[in-house]
Design a protein around this motif. Structure first.
Motif, short mmCIF file in Angstrom:
data_model
loop_
_atom_site.label_atom_id
_atom_site.label_comp_id
_atom_site.label_asym_id
_atom_site.label_seq_id
_atom_site.Cartn_x
_atom_site.Cartn_y
_atom_site.Cartn_z
N SER A 15 40.86 4.64 -50.93
CA SER A 15 41.86 4.96 -49.91
C SER A 15 42.97 3.93 -49.80
O SER A 15 42.73 2.73 -49.71
CB SER A 15 41.18 5.10 -48.54
N ASP A 16 44.19 4.43 -49.78
CA ASP A 16 45.34 3.60 -49.43
C ASP A 16 45.43 3.44 -47.92
O ASP A 16 45.89 2.41 -47.42
CB ASP A 16 46.62 4.22 -49.96
N THR A 45 40.42 -2.41 -45.43
CA THR A 45 40.00 -3.68 -44.83
C THR A 45 40.10 -3.64 -43.32
O THR A 45 39.18 -4.08 -42.61
CB THR A 45 40.88 -4.83 -45.37
N GLU A 46 41.19 -3.09 -42.80
CA GLU A 46 41.36 -3.00 -41.34
C GLU A 46 40.29 -2.11 -40.71
O GLU A 46 39.75 -2.43 -39.65
CB GLU A 46 42.75 -2.47 -41.02
N VAL A 68 35.38 1.08 -34.79
CA VAL A 68 34.92 1.93 -35.89
C VAL A 68 33.48 1.59 -36.26
O VAL A 68 32.65 2.49 -36.46
CB VAL A 68 35.84 1.76 -37.13
N VAL A 69 33.17 0.32 -36.33
CA VAL A 69 31.80 -0.10 -36.65
C VAL A 69 30.84 0.45 -35.63
O VAL A 69 29.76 0.97 -35.97
CB VAL A 69 31.71 -1.64 -36.71
N ALA A 70 31.21 0.40 -34.36
CA ALA A 70 30.33 0.90 -33.30
C ALA A 70 30.17 2.40 -33.35
O ALA A 70 29.07 2.95 -33.17
CB ALA A 70 30.88 0.48 -31.94
#
Length: 255
Positions: A220-221, A238-239, A246-248
């Motif tokens: 993904s770009d 990376t973001e 997002v992790v949660a």
């Protein structure tokens, strides 16, 4: 600043009291791989269905090169360069692999009933050219060994790439791939991964829904994260990987 290829503005759809997609906005430039991720039921396929004309939005707009396409039919969108694959295979099993790819090109043809009835020489030449084009696309997706095969004799992984070849036969500038690696083994997944990058590198913009996070992060770009039909985050791999929300909600949660 150049105009985005696709611009989605405050897009929403409600099914009765269920708000499947709520006020989602994003823009996609040309020639990138743009992924949409999120937990099951987040609204990813519904978003695809809105953009590709399966559903009409309750609210908001969808613009292709600045022109509104919200609510336009899938066949009209195909003529404007929008193609897609589906979560569940949409392959004609009673046809040959080559014929399946040829079906993808039918919207580009100017065939009329009179020519078809008379079988004019030009029509026969065009059919032969289509066959050659379809064979070339099968080779492009790595299926040259199945050029003479019936679809119902092909393994599942090959059928997933056959569906991509059929979508490419429409000569799209924007292709939506809905879980192209679902059900594939690691070798097949790597083949699809490489194929998607090749498609994007050729100048066709790819919008991807996929649960294989290794593939998503590798390809993904830019990534859009949905949760309960809302836009949770958007950014680079990376973001997104380092976004606590997002992790949660997904990467380390209930995916």
């Amino acid at each position: 600043m150049s105009m985005a290829l696709l611009d989605v503005q405050n897009l929403s759809i409600h099914f009765g009291g269920v708000k499947a997609v709520q006020d989602v906005s994003f823009s996609i430039p040309e020639g990138v791989v743009y992924s949409v991720i999120g937990p099951n039921g987040a609204g990813k396929t519904t978003l695809f269905n809105l953009i590709t004309g399966v559903y009409r939005p309750t609210h908001g707009d969808i613009r292709l090169r600045g022109e509104s396409i919200a609510g336009k039919s899938p066949d009209l969108l195909a003529r404007r360069g929008v193609a897609r694959t589906f979560q569940n295979l949409q392959v004609c099993m009673n046809m040959s692999a080559l014929e399946n790819v040829m079906v993808g090109a039918h919207l580009r043809l100017d065939r009329n009933l009179l020519k078809a009835a008379l079988r004019l020489p030009g029509l026969a030449r065009r059919d032969e050219a289509l066959r050659d084009e379809a064979a070339g696309l099968m080779a492009y997706v790595g299926l040259e060994a199945y050029t003479g095969a019936r679809a119902d004799s092909m393994p599942y992984g090959a059928l997933k790439r056959l569906e991509i070849a059929r979508a490419l036969a429409m000569q799209p500038r924007l292709i939506f791939l809905d879980e192209p690696a679902a059900g594939l083994n690691p070798t097949e997944t790597l083949e699809v991964d490489r194929l998607i990058r090749r498609i994007a590198d050729s100048g066709t913009t790819v919008v991807l829904v996929e649960h294989d996070m290794k593939m998503v992060m590798n390809l993904s770009d830019r990534i859009l994260v949905l949760d309960y039909g809302r836009k949770l985050a958007e950014g680079s791999a990376t973001e997104i990987r380092n976004n606590p929300a997002v992790v949660a909600a997904y990467l380390g949660g209930h995916a």
